[in-house]
Design a protein around this motif. Sequence first.
Motif, PDB file in Angstrom:
ATOM      1  N   PRO A 122     -12.241   2.844  -5.365  1.00 41.01           N
ATOM      2  CA  PRO A 122     -11.802   1.499  -5.737  1.00 41.01           C
ATOM      3  C   PRO A 122     -12.901   0.478  -5.454  1.00 41.01           C
ATOM      4  O   PRO A 122     -13.922   0.821  -4.854  1.00 41.01           O
ATOM      5  N   PRO A 123     -12.698  -0.801  -5.846  1.00 41.31           N
ATOM      6  CA  PRO A 123     -13.677  -1.840  -5.533  1.00 41.31           C
ATOM      7  C   PRO A 123     -13.528  -2.297  -4.081  1.00 41.31           C
ATOM      8  O   PRO A 123     -12.796  -3.236  -3.778  1.00 41.31           O
ATOM      9  N   VAL A 124     -14.211  -1.622  -3.184  1.00 41.23           N
ATOM     10  CA  VAL A 124     -14.176  -1.938  -1.758  1.00 41.23           C
ATOM     11  C   VAL A 124     -15.605  -2.200  -1.300  1.00 41.23           C
ATOM     12  O   VAL A 124     -16.506  -1.414  -1.603  1.00 41.23           O
ATOM     13  N   PHE A 125     -15.808  -3.300  -0.587  1.00 45.46           N
ATOM     14  CA  PHE A 125     -17.148  -3.710  -0.174  1.00 45.46           C
ATOM     15  C   PHE A 125     -17.168  -3.902   1.335  1.00 45.46           C
ATOM     16  O   PHE A 125     -16.432  -4.733   1.866  1.00 45.46           O
ATOM     17  N   ASP A 126     -18.006  -3.092   2.015  1.00 46.98           N
ATOM     18  CA  ASP A 126     -18.085  -3.126   3.484  1.00 46.98           C
ATOM     19  C   ASP A 126     -16.703  -2.970   4.102  1.00 46.98           C
ATOM     20  O   ASP A 126     -16.358  -3.639   5.077  1.00 46.98           O
ATOM     21  N   GLY A 127     -15.908  -2.079   3.526  1.00 42.01           N
ATOM     22  CA  GLY A 127     -14.582  -1.802   4.056  1.00 42.01           C
ATOM     23  C   GLY A 127     -13.506  -2.794   3.649  1.00 42.01           C
ATOM     24  O   GLY A 127     -12.342  -2.635   4.029  1.00 42.01           O
ATOM     25  N   ARG A 128     -13.868  -3.795   2.872  1.00 46.35           N
ATOM     26  CA  ARG A 128     -12.909  -4.827   2.485  1.00 46.35           C
ATOM     27  C   ARG A 128     -12.575  -4.702   1.002  1.00 46.35           C
ATOM     28  O   ARG A 128     -13.454  -4.857   0.149  1.00 46.35           O
ATOM     29  N   PRO A 129     -11.299  -4.439   0.660  1.00 47.72           N
ATOM     30  CA  PRO A 129     -10.918  -4.350  -0.749  1.00 47.72           C
ATOM     31  C   PRO A 129     -11.122  -5.690  -1.445  1.00 47.72           C
ATOM     32  O   PRO A 129     -10.950  -6.752  -0.848  1.00 47.72           O
ATOM     33  N   ASP A 151      -2.875  -1.192  -8.025  1.00 53.27           N
ATOM     34  CA  ASP A 151      -3.204   0.120  -8.584  1.00 53.27           C
ATOM     35  C   ASP A 151      -4.698   0.287  -8.841  1.00 53.27           C
ATOM     36  O   ASP A 151      -5.159   1.406  -9.084  1.00 53.27           O
ATOM     37  N   LEU A 152      -5.444  -0.808  -8.785  1.00 55.97           N
ATOM     38  CA  LEU A 152      -6.907  -0.741  -8.864  1.00 55.97           C
ATOM     39  C   LEU A 152      -7.538  -0.605  -7.478  1.00 55.97           C
ATOM     40  O   LEU A 152      -8.757  -0.497  -7.362  1.00 55.97           O
ATOM     41  N   GLY A 153      -6.703  -0.633  -6.438  1.00 58.03           N
ATOM     42  CA  GLY A 153      -7.218  -0.601  -5.075  1.00 58.03           C
ATOM     43  C   GLY A 153      -7.598  -1.969  -4.569  1.00 58.03           C
ATOM     44  O   GLY A 153      -8.340  -2.094  -3.582  1.00 58.03           O
ATOM     45  N   CYS A 154      -7.096  -3.024  -5.224  1.00 60.16           N
ATOM     46  CA  CYS A 154      -7.430  -4.400  -4.863  1.00 60.16           C
ATOM     47  C   CYS A 154      -6.233  -5.090  -4.213  1.00 60.16           C
ATOM     48  O   CYS A 154      -5.142  -4.533  -4.147  1.00 60.16           O
ATOM     49  N   VAL A 155      -6.463  -6.311  -3.746  1.00 63.74           N
ATOM     50  CA  VAL A 155      -5.432  -7.092  -3.075  1.00 63.74           C
ATOM     51  C   VAL A 155      -5.116  -8.325  -3.916  1.00 63.74           C
ATOM     52  O   VAL A 155      -6.019  -9.121  -4.213  1.00 63.74           O
ATOM     53  N   PRO A 156      -3.864  -8.511  -4.339  1.00 70.29           N
ATOM     54  CA  PRO A 156      -3.520  -9.702  -5.116  1.00 70.29           C
ATOM     55  C   PRO A 156      -3.402 -10.932  -4.224  1.00 70.29           C
ATOM     56  O   PRO A 156      -2.876 -10.856  -3.113  1.00 70.29           O
TER      57      PRO A 156
END
Length: 200
Positions: A122-129, A151-156
């Motif tokens: 998913p789009p996770v950067f330095d452990g942060r979605p 469902d994209l692995g992100c946070v709304p």
Amino acid sequence: MRIGILGTGHMADALGTRWRRAGHDVRTGGRRDGGLRAAALHGTDAVLLAVPYEAAVDVAAGLADVLRGRTLIDCTNPVGPGFTRRTGGGPSAAERVAAAAPGAHVVKAFNLCHVDVWRLTPPVFDGRPLAVPLCGDDEAALAAVRRLVRDLGCVPLSAGGLERAGLVEATAALLIGLWVGEGADAQAIAPPLEYAGPLG
């Protein structure tokens, strides 16, 4: 969920592919193959408007009858020369789309990132979605889009009603200008939450 995607470009491919992998029933249609109406009809749970901004209002208007009562996700960016907003000081792109298809429940989302980000799993950067701001007025539509974000692995993130979509679009213009025009790490312009100042 049954998702229709209006457009066959990079955003349609990236988001559509990810949602298919998450188990959703996705149909994509383009202007050239006459598939826009079929895609809109398929999108009983959500329809993604993934055409260039210049065509977005006309596409929404042409499908207004089909889009009535449906969740319509606007991911367009009205960014013009010099990284300015093509909408100027008038209504946002999302508000113009909503006016063109007045029966649709429009949600602004997915416009702040380059298409390559949406291909990350998913789009996770330095452990942060990655967080995705949403603007909309219909709670059921917002709930559907929140699910698609997750469902994209992100946070709304709730960014307010549709009247605030212009702020999200202006943010896109600013970020694109910093990334492309300056080669800057735009993420560095915002401090961590604990340094953002008094809350509440």
